[in-house]
Structure formats: C-alpha cells, structure tokens
Design an enzyme around this catalytic site. Structure first.
Site, PDB file in Angstrom:
ATOM      1  N   SER A  40       0.860  -1.184   0.000  1.00  0.00           N
ATOM      2  CA  SER A  40       0.000   0.000   0.000  1.00  0.00           C
ATOM      3  C   SER A  40       0.893   1.230   0.000  1.00  0.00           C
ATOM      4  O   SER A  40       2.044   1.174   0.456  1.00  0.00           O
ATOM      5  CB  SER A  40      -0.880   0.011   1.257  1.00  0.00           C
ATOM      6  OG  SER A  40      -1.494   1.272   1.439  1.00  0.00           O
ATOM      7  N   TYR A  82      -2.681  -1.000  10.368  1.00  0.00           N
ATOM      8  CA  TYR A  82      -2.546  -1.276   8.934  1.00  0.00           C
ATOM      9  C   TYR A  82      -1.253  -0.673   8.393  1.00  0.00           C
ATOM     10  O   TYR A  82      -0.495  -1.339   7.684  1.00  0.00           O
ATOM     11  CB  TYR A  82      -3.754  -0.703   8.206  1.00  0.00           C
ATOM     12  CG  TYR A  82      -3.737  -0.868   6.708  1.00  0.00           C
ATOM     13  CD1 TYR A  82      -4.139  -2.061   6.125  1.00  0.00           C
ATOM     14  CD2 TYR A  82      -3.354   0.176   5.865  1.00  0.00           C
ATOM     15  CE1 TYR A  82      -4.151  -2.218   4.742  1.00  0.00           C
ATOM     16  CE2 TYR A  82      -3.357   0.030   4.489  1.00  0.00           C
ATOM     17  CZ  TYR A  82      -3.758  -1.165   3.934  1.00  0.00           C
ATOM     18  OH  TYR A  82      -3.765  -1.302   2.565  1.00  0.00           O
TER      19      TYR A  82
END
Length: 256
Positions: A144, A157
């Site tokens: 990401s 995350y």
C-alpha cells in the site's frame, strides 16, 4: 499464447477485491493458480469455476494464512497440482481503521497476522521451494502507499505495510543470490469493498478524487495488470523495491 503460460502461481486472499482480479488476470494469461479459502468456500469455488469456464486452470485449498503450516501447505498444493511453483502473490490484507489510542491487542494481532505474518511465512515457504527447484522464482507483495505514507486513524494497517516494505527490501537482498526476486506493489485508493464507506459517500468520494491527480480511484484490474507485467518476465532485473500504483495521490495530497 499468454505471457504467463506454464507458470504456477499462489495468490493469498484471492477470492475477492484486488485478489480476485489478480487471479482472473493471471489465469487469462495462462497461469495455473492456487487460491485459499477459510470461511467462504462457495465464493472461492465460484471464482475457480469462472477461471475454468474461461479455459484456465485453478484450484482451491482450505488454509488459515495466519498459520505457517497452512502457508507451506498452500505452496505444496501448487507443486502437487501443477508440478512446480513459480510465483507467490501475497495479497491478503485487512484493516481496522483505529488510532494508536483505540487499537486493542486483539485487533493489532489480527491485522499483523493477516497482513504481515502471512506475507513473511508464505515468502519463506515459497522461497524454499524456489531454491529447491533451482531456477529462481518471484514473490509479489500487495502492499500500500501506506507502507511509507502515514494514515492517521489506521495505524496497525500502516505498521503492517511498513513491515512488508522492509520484508521486501531485506528478503530481496537475502534471496537474490538464489535467483529469487521480491517486489512490492503499492496501490493507492482502489474501488473495492474495503473502501465502501468512502465510495458510497458522495462527499467523501469527491474529496478523495480531488486529491488524486488522475481524478479517479483505481479499479482492481489496474493493480492486476501490474502484477501480470511483473510476473511476465519483463521485469527480470527488479527486486527488493516497491512499484507505486496510486494515480499520483502521494504527490497530489498530504494527510488525507
């Protein structure tokens, strides 16, 4: 002929979102694919049938990707079914969207088990088979932009994706002499169920699109296309690095 003809691939978290697009795209290019499932066997079977109906090869395996033994079993499934393993795609991921102050130990452990631990031990399992086969291999991690770009309110995350970045950089160096490569793919905002709270809200979606220089979210196929390119052999001198696929969002906005 497809660009992945003859290649055997394992995709974690391959039955929805970006993972599903990756499975379909790789199978369409000739790869034979292994997909895991835990609670949604029917969803996985529908995907496998979709691949087979299109003339591709795919099999499912029940596996808890937070457990190293199950990950090793996934890699062995590829060898048993297709004779070898060529590519691992560490795609599985979850998020809790909680701050440092609000994250519980249980939530933290769950995110790290699915996002980081699974990538670590799946990579280990795949790398051992690549080395045994003797002709190299490729590990692709769906990371990401938040491996590098802070996202306040989603800290576990971000920590997991930051760990994935260092896994790729370090393991790529360790495995390079064996001809085994590891590359991260870092999507920005993607139109998947995980982002439904944003895409279903007109104001939130508009703000997000305005922050992206290309003025649109990525589709899962946009990420899958990059996976196919990296797995095709046309990226044979790339390892220990990240390919960012974000529509320019990291340059166009700060602190979303």
């Amino acid at each position: 002929m497809g660009s992945l003809d003859g290649k055997s691939v394992v995709v974690t978290g391959g039955n929805s979102g970006i993972g599903k697009a990756i499975v379909l795209a790789m199978a369409a290019e000739g790869a034979s694919v292994v997909v895991d499932w835990v609670a949604h066997e029917d969803q996985t079977e529908q995907l496998l049938q979709q691949v087979r109906d299109a003339g591709g090869k795919a099999v499912g395996v029940e596996a808890d990707i937070s457990k190293a033994d199950d990950l090793h079993r996934m890699m062995q499934k590829a060898v048993d079914e297709f004779g070898r393993l060529d590519v691992l795609v560490n795609n599985a991921g979850i998020e809790t969207r909680q701050s440092l102050l609000d994250t519980t130990e249980e939530d933290y452990d769950k995110v790290m088990a699915i996002n980081m631990k699974s990538a670590f031990f799946a990579s280990q399992a795949a790398a051992k088979r690549f080395i045994d086969q003797g002709d190299g291999g490729l590990i692709l991690n769906i990371s990401s932009v938040h491996e590098d770009w802070p996202m306040p309110g989603n800290i576990a995350y971000c920590v997991s994706k930051g760990g994935m970045r260092m896994l790729t950089r370090t393991a790529g160096v360790e495995l390079g002499p064996h001809g085994v490569r590891m590359v991260n793919i870092a999507p920005g905002a993607v139109d998947t169920p995980i982002n439904e709270s944003t895409t279903s809200n007109k104001d939130k979606l508009g703000k997000l699109q305005d922050a992206i220089p290309l003025r649109k979210l990525a589709k899962p196929d946009d990420i899958a296309d990059v996976v196919v390119f990296l797995a095709s052999g046309r990226s044979s001198y790339m390892t220990s690095t990240t390919v960012v696929v974000d529509g320019g969002i990291m340059q166009g906005s700060v602190g979303l």
